[in-house]
Structure formats: C-alpha cells, structure tokens
Design an enzyme around this catalytic site. Structure first.
Site, PDB file in Angstrom:
ATOM      1  N   GLU A 126       0.857  -1.175   0.000  1.00  0.00           N
ATOM      2  CA  GLU A 126       0.000   0.000   0.000  1.00  0.00           C
ATOM      3  C   GLU A 126       0.905   1.240   0.000  1.00  0.00           C
ATOM      4  O   GLU A 126       1.876   1.278   0.754  1.00  0.00           O
ATOM      5  CB  GLU A 126      -0.914   0.040   1.227  1.00  0.00           C
ATOM      6  CG  GLU A 126      -1.940   1.165   1.116  1.00  0.00           C
ATOM      7  CD  GLU A 126      -2.910   1.232   2.300  1.00  0.00           C
ATOM      8  OE1 GLU A 126      -2.766   0.456   3.247  1.00  0.00           O
ATOM      9  OE2 GLU A 126      -3.792   2.085   2.234  1.00  0.00           O
ATOM     10  N   GLY A 258       2.745   2.489  10.869  1.00  0.00           N
ATOM     11  CA  GLY A 258       2.519   1.701  12.077  1.00  0.00           C
ATOM     12  C   GLY A 258       2.363   0.220  11.775  1.00  0.00           C
ATOM     13  O   GLY A 258       3.019  -0.624  12.375  1.00  0.00           O
ATOM     14  N   MET A 260       0.254  -2.775   8.695  1.00  0.00           N
ATOM     15  CA  MET A 260      -0.417  -2.926   7.405  1.00  0.00           C
ATOM     16  C   MET A 260      -1.307  -4.166   7.393  1.00  0.00           C
ATOM     17  O   MET A 260      -0.886  -5.242   7.800  1.00  0.00           O
ATOM     18  CB  MET A 260       0.652  -3.004   6.299  1.00  0.00           C
ATOM     19  CG  MET A 260       0.094  -3.179   4.909  1.00  0.00           C
ATOM     20  SD  MET A 260      -0.932  -1.758   4.440  1.00  0.00           S
ATOM     21  CE  MET A 260      -2.090  -2.570   3.345  1.00  0.00           C
ATOM     22  N   GLU A 261      -2.512  -3.975   6.860  1.00  0.00           N
ATOM     23  CA  GLU A 261      -3.577  -4.973   6.962  1.00  0.00           C
ATOM     24  C   GLU A 261      -3.593  -6.029   5.859  1.00  0.00           C
ATOM     25  O   GLU A 261      -4.668  -6.572   5.557  1.00  0.00           O
ATOM     26  CB  GLU A 261      -4.925  -4.230   6.960  1.00  0.00           C
ATOM     27  CG  GLU A 261      -5.306  -3.560   5.609  1.00  0.00           C
ATOM     28  CD  GLU A 261      -4.974  -2.078   5.504  1.00  0.00           C
ATOM     29  OE1 GLU A 261      -4.078  -1.622   6.239  1.00  0.00           O
ATOM     30  OE2 GLU A 261      -5.603  -1.387   4.692  1.00  0.00           O
ATOM     31  N   GLU A 295      -5.829  -3.067  12.455  1.00  0.00           N
ATOM     32  CA  GLU A 295      -5.451  -3.885  11.290  1.00  0.00           C
ATOM     33  C   GLU A 295      -6.393  -5.074  11.145  1.00  0.00           C
ATOM     34  O   GLU A 295      -6.788  -5.425  10.032  1.00  0.00           O
ATOM     35  CB  GLU A 295      -4.000  -4.366  11.404  1.00  0.00           C
ATOM     36  CG  GLU A 295      -2.967  -3.260  11.610  1.00  0.00           C
ATOM     37  CD  GLU A 295      -3.089  -2.085  10.667  1.00  0.00           C
ATOM     38  OE1 GLU A 295      -3.540  -2.267   9.520  1.00  0.00           O
ATOM     39  OE2 GLU A 295      -2.747  -0.957  11.073  1.00  0.00           O
ATOM     40  N   HIS A 298      -9.656  -4.074   9.589  1.00  0.00           N
ATOM     41  CA  HIS A 298      -9.557  -3.834   8.139  1.00  0.00           C
ATOM     42  C   HIS A 298      -9.969  -5.062   7.327  1.00  0.00           C
ATOM     43  O   HIS A 298     -10.302  -4.937   6.155  1.00  0.00           O
ATOM     44  CB  HIS A 298      -8.119  -3.470   7.758  1.00  0.00           C
ATOM     45  CG  HIS A 298      -7.811  -2.001   7.736  1.00  0.00           C
ATOM     46  ND1 HIS A 298      -8.650  -1.068   7.158  1.00  0.00           N
ATOM     47  CD2 HIS A 298      -6.735  -1.302   8.185  1.00  0.00           C
ATOM     48  CE1 HIS A 298      -8.098   0.145   7.269  1.00  0.00           C
ATOM     49  NE2 HIS A 298      -6.942   0.030   7.887  1.00  0.00           N
ATOM     50  N   GLU A 317     -10.111   3.981   5.947  1.00  0.00           N
ATOM     51  CA  GLU A 317      -9.338   4.424   7.104  1.00  0.00           C
ATOM     52  C   GLU A 317     -10.200   5.146   8.146  1.00  0.00           C
ATOM     53  O   GLU A 317     -10.073   4.892   9.336  1.00  0.00           O
ATOM     54  CB  GLU A 317      -8.152   5.284   6.672  1.00  0.00           C
ATOM     55  CG  GLU A 317      -7.099   4.524   5.855  1.00  0.00           C
ATOM     56  CD  GLU A 317      -6.548   3.277   6.537  1.00  0.00           C
ATOM     57  OE1 GLU A 317      -6.769   3.105   7.756  1.00  0.00           O
ATOM     58  OE2 GLU A 317      -5.912   2.449   5.849  1.00  0.00           O
TER      59      GLU A 317
HETATM   60  N1  PHE Z   1      -3.167   0.943   5.772  1.00  0.00           N
HETATM   61  C1  PHE Z   1      -2.336   1.031   6.941  1.00  0.00           C
HETATM   62  C2  PHE Z   1      -3.274   1.218   8.107  1.00  0.00           C
HETATM   63  O1  PHE Z   1      -3.942   2.189   8.249  1.00  0.00           O
HETATM   64  C3  PHE Z   1      -1.369   2.146   6.943  1.00  0.00           C
HETATM   65  C4  PHE Z   1      -0.291   2.087   5.912  1.00  0.00           C
HETATM   66  C5  PHE Z   1      -0.363   2.863   4.778  1.00  0.00           C
HETATM   67  C6  PHE Z   1       0.812   1.296   6.106  1.00  0.00           C
HETATM   68  C7  PHE Z   1       0.626   2.843   3.827  1.00  0.00           C
HETATM   69  C8  PHE Z   1       1.809   1.280   5.170  1.00  0.00           C
HETATM   70  C9  PHE Z   1       1.723   2.061   4.049  1.00  0.00           C
HETATM   71  O2  PHE Z   1      -3.460   0.401   8.895  1.00  0.00           O
HETATM   72 ZN    ZN Z   2      -5.834   1.645   8.531  1.00  0.00          ZN
END
Ligand code: PHE
Ligand code: ZN
Length: 853
Positions: A126, A258, A260-261, A295, A298, A317
């Site tokens: 992502e 932080g 990633m899902e 996470e 998500h 988000e």
């Molecule tokens: N999608 C992740 C989250 O909100 C955040 C994220 C974005 C991590 C881009 C890495 C890169 O949980």
């Molecule tokens: Zn998120």
C-alpha cells in the site's frame, strides 16, 4: 536563484478523471525465487477484456523492475517500456500474461515493494508498492485471487491466504478472496512464532501466529490477547467473522508506518506489536492493542470491501479508525479514550486543517498518494463517521452497516456508496452532510445566548476559513450535543443533539426557572472550534460540575489555555482560582485517576502558539515555554504539602498489569512525580528509578529527572541496560531531545545523529530524534534557527534513501506562518533549500511546495 521545479513537472492525478480498467484479472500466480540482490519474480496472470474495452493495448504499472522476459499465451512479446510501466498489444480475447522480472530487495531503502529488514524479506504494497514487485494493474479496483510460491532458504515463508503446500526451501499459499494488489504480502525469514487459536462464532477454528525475530518471543503475549479480543469484538459488535484458516502477524524493525492490513498476513512495525512490562509503557500497551484491532478490523472494512481509487482512502481508514476507537472505549474507558482522541485531533489534525496542507477527508487531487495518509483522512475521517452515527442514531447506524456489508462485499467502493447505504437504511437525505467529505478546514461555531421569561435560546453561527483551492465554504450539518445545568450543578436538560444546518440558527429551551449554564459540544460531538464569550468562573463551574466528562475536561483545558495566554500576553501570574480548582480535583478520590491525570496534563505549547495566533498575537515560543515552566512550578508549590501523600496514594503495588485501571493510576502518579521533582530536586524520582520493575515507572522517573537536568546518571544507566533493545533505545533517543532546554535542543539532536546507534535507514530511530526535535516546540523554534536547519539537513539526507518518511516529516514546517517574520524567513530558507535539492523525490517535492504556497 536556482529554479526549484524538477526537470519534468510531476503529474497530478484527479478524482474526476477516474476510468475503470479495461480488463478483468481472473487469477494471479506468482513465483518468488528469493535472493538479496537478485530476486526473480515470475508472474502468470489471466486477463479478459471487458465488453467495453475498445483498446486492445494494455498498460501495466512497473517501477525499478528489470524485465527478463514476457509472453502472451506462451509466445514471447516485446512490450514497450515507458516511465512507470509498460504497454503491450493483446489479442482482444482472454489471454495469459507471463513475465519474469528481477528486483533488488537488499538495496530497497524506501521500504516499499519487497525489501529486507534485519535479514528478513518483507513487503509493503500500500498504496502503490506492488508495481515494484512485478508488472501489474496496480490499482485498488482491480481485484483477483492470488496463488503464491516462495522459494528461499529461510525457515519461514509466508504469504496471504491459506497454506497449500510446503517442502524443503519452498512454500505455497492460496488466497481465495479476491483482493487488490496493495493487500499482497510476502515474508521470508528465520523467524519464531507465538502461536494460539481462535474459534469463530460459527465454529471455525483459526490458527493464529505472531512471528518475530528470535529473542522477541517474550514480547508477543499481549498482542496475541489483543488480537483475540479484536476478533471476538468484531463478531459481537459488527457481526463480522474471520474468513481464512490462518491469521499471521509479523513484526519488522524497518517500517514507514505503524502497520499494514495485508489479507491474512498483517505486517507490523515492531514498535506497534511487541510489548512487555519491562520494555513498554502503559501508553505503548494501549496503542498496541488499538493498532492490532485496527489492522484486524480492516479485514472487513478495507479488504472484503475496499476502495475504488485512492481518493476514497478515508472510506476504509476513517471507518476503521472509528471502529478501533469504539473497541478501545469498550476495552478501557469511554470518556478517557474520547479525551485522548480529541487531544490528538487538535495536536495533529487541526494544524493540518488550518494551514497550507489543508485538504478534505476525500481529496480531489494528488501528486503522491503516500502524502495523503494524513490525520485528516484518518482522524477527521473517523470524526465524520461519529457525526453520522450521532445524526442517524445507533440503531440506524447498525442497520446501515449491515446493508453496507451485504451490498458491497467483494467490491471496490466510493464515499457515494457509503453514504447511499445510510440514505437507503434511514430515508435521510445526506447531500448536505456530504460536504464534510469535500470541504477542507475546521468550521468555527460562534455561540451567543439569550434568556427571558423562562425561555433560553442558543444562537449558533458557523463559518469555515478559506483553505488552499477552496476560498468559499457552504454551511455544513453540525451535530451539537448540548445539555443545560442549574447553578447548583443539577442537570436541567439532559444531552440533546441540535442539528445546525444553516449559517446562523437559534434553538430555544422553554420552562426554565432561571438562566441555565450551557454545556455545549458534549463528547466533542463535531470536529469544530467553538467560540463563545464566557468567564473563568463559568469554566471553573463546569470543571467542577459538568455531568459530561468530556466537557468537564474541556472546561479545565480552556482554563489552562486562558491562564497561559494571559501569562504570555499580560505577564500575569497563574490564575489562582484555576490553581485552586486543580488542587481540589487532583485530591478528589471519587474521580477516575486517568481523568485526573488528563486534567493535570497541560495543553501543548504548540497549541498555545496556535491560540495566540488565532487571537492576533504573534507567538513567542520562548515566552510560551517560560509560562509553562512558571505554571508548573507554581502548581507544584501550591500542592507542596499534599504531593508526598498523593504520590503514595497513587503508587500501584503488586506485579505490573497493563490494564486501564493500573495505567490510569500510574499516569496520575507520573504527573505527581513530575511536580514533586520540581520541589525535591529529584530525590523521589531517583528512588522510583532505582525501584522500578516496569518501563512505565522507569521511564516516568527518568523523564522527570532529565527535565530537572539531574538525570545524567540514570540516563547512562538506562543506556547500559537497554542498548541492545532497539525499541527501548528509541525512547532513550527521543527523551534526550524532548527534555532538552530550548537553547540546547538542536545541539542535543545534532550529537545524537552522530551517535553510533543512530541509523538514518531505520524510520523509528530517525523519527525518535527528528520527531522529538519537531515536538520540542521552543527548541525547534529557537530564534537561532538551528532547529530548522538541522531538520532540513536531515530531511535532505534521508530523501535519497526513504522519500515516504522524509515527506511525512516535512509537516513539522506546516505551521510556519504562525510565527514572526524573522522565524518565517529562516524557515523559508530551509524549505527552499530542500526544494532546490537535485533529484528530490516526488513525495518531498509535493509536500514542500504545498507548505511554501
Ligand atoms: N493501511 C495502513 C493502516 O492504516 C497504513 C499504511 C499505509 C501502512 C501505507 C503502510 C503504508 O493500517
Ligand atoms: Zn488503517
């Protein structure tokens, strides 16, 4: 002056230009042959043209890939390689695309795509990282099932979905749920696991693992409990069950964000999952629990239902932040969580919304999407959902969410889809509400009141200042939760939600024997700035009597702000009535200790600077710092006789437990220790440091001592004890800078960047030092400009290695227009210097240009 624009102007992408991809992707098969500098990725992808696809040529994204070979239906083809990808002729009927590419994970310091961290392979896709792994339509509305084969010497080889086979040096995975490429993940390393199991409410048995580097096994138990609680909570509250046989979490040391899902394979910054009483503070435990939940949640809000394009990012988000906040409120204390969230919103989102980086929760254009993972998309996105829930009511919210999951499972959706389920479930017209998604800026709500003949009326006027590209704003729907109190503290009217829809609107309450005291914006029911002429006496009354805990805290916060403002602008002494109120409150054992700790926590100096600026006073960071010091010293003296007793009464005995009650007591105890240290020179703190068997108390003692410039011995001891624990060392690095006096902060930070354990390539370590510098308000804004200069130099150095983290940290400069012209001039020099750097990344270029505009 050198022309700052890059050779070719960066491309801007617009929401209005959305076009669907011309092909369906039926299946994706990937084979990885891992090698640190020369990993081979083989892809076999089944495409079929959609009926409306007139153009048989297709475009696939690709970046930093070495194309070895390409075939269509088994016959070699020679695609045209262009910037950002390739173009190829296709047969016009369904076909199989095969490609082999080579990539270099060991050289990947941007931490996007496939990279190496502490000897293990991991991925971050992502938002647009998959294109650094292979050629692919790397956009979230292209969803497909993935089968993955990994060949490598590592003992653990993981990908998304369920395992389908493994042997010596290989493993295969299949993910049955169609997903966009940004949810792809792969991990390979010599890892160890903390295993567990969970039975879903329909009786499905799920294998759970947290995978870590050997040595970190002892830091997984808390995260695992948080995961199981999250799985149960999502079943109980949202009716959402997990949908694979296995759920894996991996901790990695080098990570830009932080966590990633990725489907079935969440990858975490180790700081957001690893926890133990000895190495983590209460705040760390709470945050880890929330991020694990986030996470996990998500899986439904993000993965099963994803985003059509990245402009819709807040669809997943905002909703997932809202859900994790509900979870934390249920696990811990609802009012405390709300207060914490509002503090964070004001500290991070309000500056964004009221400065050059302002953008709506759903932006309409970007150059680099990574720059839009912002407090506005996340936290304001969550606030918007909170308002929606308040407007439609809890039952209708549940109905709408059920409809959302029913209707859109397996789809890539938009904000329009999201609002339509609410309209269909409730019959309510949300066209005006939708402005929250398209208008940037924090609304101001001016309040006036009137009382005559038993009838009390409140008049509200709303307006939103101009933001970049949006000079004029239309009135929004603003839910205002209001209660009325009698002057003896009785509640005359329970909380009621007034719906402000016009620029100016009045609401009347009849049958009141005398003029009530209003409690407005209870629970912070809308992310707005309330403007109301009131007295400190009324604020003190609300601090003592409001039946809404949020507004009780808010009244104290307003008093704290007022007293600091008058200290700065009039050279006044700290307000005596406020000090008395604080004293009463801190001794009131009927109040939740966590709440008392929050009331005792001063507003940030940056916020005071913003308040002064809003009132037409140019903030002087040194004066704000001095006022904060004077206030704390005066409060400590006022409490002098009770501090030792309070300290003893809030000390938690027995073995450390990271639960909300213990954490609340320790938070209050830490506030008291910091006051006590102002009087005893650090005697008690030194004793606490010596005796502490958990990081919360060790850290609180060290912070108090360092603030008193009397912690050198303990700082050295801390270093000696923890130098091999990266996460604890991040705390050590950050604390040096956070506690430094204004004229020393830049020097301290400079020395730390030369420390043997400083590592530019590790985002946590970089942020520990540079983030702490930016957070030391008077130090960063010291009149010498040394803080600005140091940050700029380090951003320039990091940009080459890691554009994403560099660009995010540029936001430290976003408030620059608040300050005097001398400081503005110093900052401008640094911003222009960054912009003029040769080869500057698109990420940083966009951020700095926007800040300068
Ligand atoms: N999608 C992740 C989250 O909100 C955040 C994220 C974005 C991590 C881009 C890495 C890169 O949980
Ligand atoms: Zn998120």
């Amino acid at each position: 002056m050198k022309d700052a624009a890059p050779a070719t102007a960066p491309e801007t992408f617009y929401l209005k230009d959305y076009k669907p991809f011309g092909f369906e992707v039926e299946t994706v098969e990937l084979t990885f042959k891992l090698a640190p500098n020369s990993t081979r990725v083989l892809s076999k992808i089944r495409f079929s043209p959609k009926d409306n696809a007139a153009d048989p040529r297709f475009f696939l994204h690709g970046e930093a890939l070495k194309l070895i070979s390409a075939k269509i239906d088994g016959a070699p083809v020679t695609p045209e390689l262009i910037a950002g990808g390739l173009i190829c002729d296709t047969p016009g009927t369904p076909f199989t695309w095969e490609a082999e590419v080579e990539i270099d994970p060991a050289a990947n310091t941007a931490l996007e795509g496939l990279y190496m961290s502490s000897g293990m392979y991991c991925t971050q896709c992502e938002a647009e990282g998959f294109r650094k792994i292979t050629y692919y339509p790397d956009r979230p509305d292209v969803m497909s099932t993935f089968s993955v084969r990994i060949e490598g010497d590592e003992t653990v080889l993981l990908s998304n979905g369920n395992p389908t086979g493994s042997g010596e040096g290989w493993a295969e995975w299949h993910d049955p749920w169609p997903k966009p490429a940004y949810l792809f993940a792969l991990v390979a390393g010599d890892l160890v696991n903390h295993p567990d199991r969970f039975t879903t409410r329909s009786g499905k048995d799920v294998e759970l693992n947290i995978w870590v580097r050997p040595g970190d096994e002892g830091k997984c138990a808390f995260g695992m409990e948080a995961l199981k609680k999250s799985m149960k909570w999502d079943e109980d509250v949202y009716g959402r069950e997990y949908d694979l046989d296995i759920f894996n979490i991996v901790a990695v040391d080098d990570f830009n964000m932080g966590a990633m899902e990725n489907k079935g394979l969440n990858i975490f910054n180790s700081s957001c999952v690893l926890a133990s009483p000895e190495t983590s503070t209460d705040a760390n435990f709470e945050r880890i629990e929330a991020i694990i939940a986030h996470e996990y949640f998500h899986n439904w809000t993000g993965n099963r239902i994803t985003c059509r394009d990245w402009f819709q990012l807040c669809l997943k988000e905002g909703l997932t932040v809202f859900r994790d906040a509900q979870f934390t409120a249920d696990m811990r204390s609802e009012p405390v969580k709300r207060i914490e969230d509002v503090i964070a919103l004001r500290a991070r989102q309000f500056p964004e919304d009221n400065g050059p980086l302002a953008h709506p929760p759903r932006p309409e254009q970007f150059q680099e999407i990574n720059n839009f993972y912002t407090a506005t998309v996340y936290e304001k996105g969550a606030e918007v959902i909170g308002m929606l829930k308040r407007l439609v009511g809890d039952d209708n919210y549940d109905k709408a969410l059920d409809l959302y999951f029913d209707r859109h499972d397996g789809q890539a959706c938009t904000i329009e889809d999201w609002l339509r389920v609410f309209e269909d479930a409730t019959g309510r017209d949300l066209s005006q509400f939708k402005l929250w998604y398209s208008q940037a800026g924090t609304p101001r709500v001016k309040v006036s009141e009137d009382y005559a003949d038993g009838s009390y009326s409140l008049t509200f006027e709303q307006s939103t200042p101009p933001t970049p590209g949006q000079p004029d704003k239309a009135p929004r729907v603003i839910p205002l939760a209001v209660g009325l109190l009698a002057t003896n503290g009785d509640e005359l009217r329970a909380t009621e939600v007034l719906e402000l829809t016009e620029a100016k609107q009045s609401f009347t309450f009849d049958g009141l024997a005398s003029k009530p005291v209003p409690s407005i914006l209870r629970e912070f029911s809308a992310p707005v700035i309330l403007e109301r002429e009131t007295t400190n006496a009324e604020r003190a009354f609300l601090l003592a009597h409001d039946t809404d805990p949020f507004n009780r805290w808010e009244a104290g916060n307003a008093l704290a702000t007022e007293t600091r403002v008058t200290m700065v602008t009039e050279g006044a002494a700290p307000d005596g009535a406020y000090l008395d109120a604080l004293e009463k409150l801190v001794r009131d054992d009927t109040l939740d200790p966590a709440f008392r700790a929050l009331v005792l926590s001063p507003p940030s100096q940056s916020e005071i600077a913003q308040t002064l600026h809003d009132r037409g006073v140019t903030p002087d960071p040194q004066m704000i710092y001095d006022a904060a010091e004077t206030f704390a010293q005066t409060l400590a003296q006022q409490l002098e006789t009770s501090l030792p007793r309070l300290y003893a009464a809030t000390t938690v005995d027995g073995p450390y437990q990271p639960d909300a009650n213990g954490a609340g007591l320790r938070a209050l105890n830490g506030r008291i220790l910091s006051l006590l240290t102002r009087l005893d020179g650090g005697e008690q703190a030194a004793r606490q440091y010596q005796a502490a068997d958990n990081m919360t108390q060790q850290y609180a003692a060290l912070a108090a001592l360092m603030k008193a410039e009397n912690g050198e011995k303990q700082s050295q001891a801390f270093f000696d004890q923890w130098q091999n624990d990266r996460l604890v060392m991040d705390k050590w690095f950050a604390l040096q800078v956070a506690c430094a006096a204004p004229d020393a902060a830049a020097k301290v930070a400079t020395d730390l960047t030369r420390h043997a354990l400083f590592d530019m390539k590790n985002p946590n370590r970089f942020r520990a030092v540079m983030g702490a510098l930016a957070g030391n308000h008077a130090g960063f804004h010291h009149a010498s400009g040394a803080g600005y200069q140091l940050l700029a130099e380090n951003l320039i150095a990091l940009d080459n290695l890691n554009p994403q983290t560099t660009a995010r940290m540029c936001a430290a400069f976003q408030t620059w227009k608040r300050y005097d012209s001398a400081r503005q001039a110093l900052i401008r020099v640094e911003l222009e210097r960054i912009l003029a750097t040769e080869g500057l990344s698109r990420d940083t270029h966009e951020m700095v240009s926007r800040i300068l505009q």
